[in-house]
Design an enzyme around this catalytic site. Structure first.
Site, short mmCIF file in Angstrom:
data_model
loop_
_atom_site.label_atom_id
_atom_site.label_comp_id
_atom_site.label_asym_id
_atom_site.label_seq_id
_atom_site.Cartn_x
_atom_site.Cartn_y
_atom_site.Cartn_z
N ASN A 41 12.55 -1.43 49.07
CA ASN A 41 13.49 -1.35 47.95
C ASN A 41 14.92 -1.59 48.42
O ASN A 41 15.30 -1.20 49.53
CB ASN A 41 13.35 -0.03 47.17
CG ASN A 41 13.37 1.21 48.02
OD1 ASN A 41 12.95 1.20 49.17
ND2 ASN A 41 13.86 2.30 47.47
N ILE A 42 15.67 -2.26 47.57
CA ILE A 42 17.05 -2.62 47.89
C ILE A 42 17.93 -2.17 46.72
O ILE A 42 17.77 -2.69 45.60
CB ILE A 42 17.18 -4.14 48.12
CG1 ILE A 42 16.24 -4.57 49.27
CG2 ILE A 42 18.64 -4.51 48.43
CD1 ILE A 42 16.15 -6.06 49.47
N GLU A 43 18.78 -1.20 46.99
CA GLU A 43 19.60 -0.62 45.92
C GLU A 43 20.94 -1.33 45.81
O GLU A 43 21.32 -2.14 46.67
CB GLU A 43 19.78 0.89 46.18
CG GLU A 43 18.42 1.59 46.17
CD GLU A 43 18.49 3.09 46.29
OE1 GLU A 43 19.53 3.64 46.70
OE2 GLU A 43 17.47 3.73 45.94
N CYS A 52 12.77 -2.87 43.39
CA CYS A 52 11.73 -2.04 44.02
C CYS A 52 10.97 -2.80 45.11
O CYS A 52 10.87 -4.03 45.09
CB CYS A 52 10.72 -1.56 42.99
SG CYS A 52 11.35 -0.40 41.78
N GLU A 54 7.73 -3.01 45.67
CA GLU A 54 6.54 -3.75 45.21
C GLU A 54 6.95 -5.11 44.65
O GLU A 54 6.34 -6.13 44.93
CB GLU A 54 5.82 -2.98 44.10
CG GLU A 54 5.32 -1.61 44.48
CD GLU A 54 6.35 -0.52 44.19
OE1 GLU A 54 7.54 -0.69 44.53
OE2 GLU A 54 5.94 0.50 43.63
N CYS A 85 6.50 2.30 39.71
CA CYS A 85 7.16 2.49 38.42
C CYS A 85 6.56 1.52 37.39
O CYS A 85 5.86 0.56 37.74
CB CYS A 85 8.67 2.28 38.55
SG CYS A 85 9.18 0.56 38.71
N CYS A 88 7.30 -2.22 37.89
CA CYS A 88 6.49 -2.86 38.93
C CYS A 88 5.06 -3.09 38.45
O CYS A 88 4.44 -4.11 38.76
CB CYS A 88 6.50 -2.02 40.20
SG CYS A 88 8.09 -2.16 41.06
N1 THU Z 1 11.30 2.49 43.83
C1 THU Z 1 10.48 1.55 44.39
O1 THU Z 1 10.84 0.87 45.36
N2 THU Z 1 9.25 1.38 43.84
C2 THU Z 1 8.79 2.06 42.74
O2 THU Z 1 7.74 1.75 42.21
C3 THU Z 1 9.57 3.18 42.22
C4 THU Z 1 10.96 3.30 42.69
C5 THU Z 1 12.65 2.68 44.41
C6 THU Z 1 13.78 2.24 43.52
C7 THU Z 1 14.91 3.10 44.03
O3 THU Z 1 15.53 2.42 45.11
C8 THU Z 1 14.26 4.34 44.56
O4 THU Z 1 12.86 4.04 44.67
C9 THU Z 1 14.43 5.56 43.67
O5 THU Z 1 14.09 5.29 42.37
#
Ligand code: THU
Length: 132
Positions: A41-43, A52, A54, A85, A88
């Site tokens: 995941n990259i915010e 996310c 996935e 989520c 995804c």
């Molecule tokens: N996140 C994912 O990478 N995959 C998911 O299916 C759920 C959430 C990440 C997004 C965000 O960077 C962090 O988890 C918190 O929500």
């Protein structure tokens, strides 16, 4: 087999960019021919732009020309396994078939295997068709 994919997902998870949530996720996708693609995941400071793990793995695979997937592994630091989520799941629905394996895990050795159809039995589609 799944153990080595989980180990790979734990490795790629370390590359996650998560200065806001501090919640890192790693994903490894395996094609039907056995190639693997990974994602973390990259915010973003504009939170809604976060991508996310996935989806990043799926987009990397599709960018490489792959559309046929056997399984995906998702790993996070959760008490039980890390669950994808809804966004995804909808992206998975675009490329996965009913029997694509979705292996959900945590970093402490717990994993649970699902078939995609059981994890996301109904989803949005343009025809409003419940069966696709
Ligand atoms: N996140 C994912 O990478 N995959 C998911 O299916 C759920 C959430 C990440 C997004 C965000 O960077 C962090 O988890 C918190 O929500």
């Amino acid at each position: 087999m799944n153990e080595s994919l989980i180990a790979e997902a734990i490795k790629v998870r370390k590359r996650a960019y998560t200065p806001y949530s501090h919640f890192s996720v790693g994903a490894v996708l395996m094609t039907k021919s056995g190639s693997t693609y990974s994602g973390c995941n990259i915010e973003n400071t504009s939170f809604g732009l976060t991508s996310c793990a996935e989806r990043n793995a799926i987009f990397a695979a599709v960018t490489a020309g792959e559309h046929e997937f056997k399984k995906i592994v998702v790993v996070g630091d959760t008490k039980d396994v890390t669950i994808p989520c809804g966004a995804c799941l909808q992206v998975m629905a675009e490329f996965f078939s009913a029997n694509t394996e979705v292996i959900l895990a945590n970093i402490n050795g717990l994993s649970r295997k699902y078939l995609f159809k059981n994890l996301f039995p109904v989803r949005f589609n343009l025809k409003g068709d419940r069966r696709v």
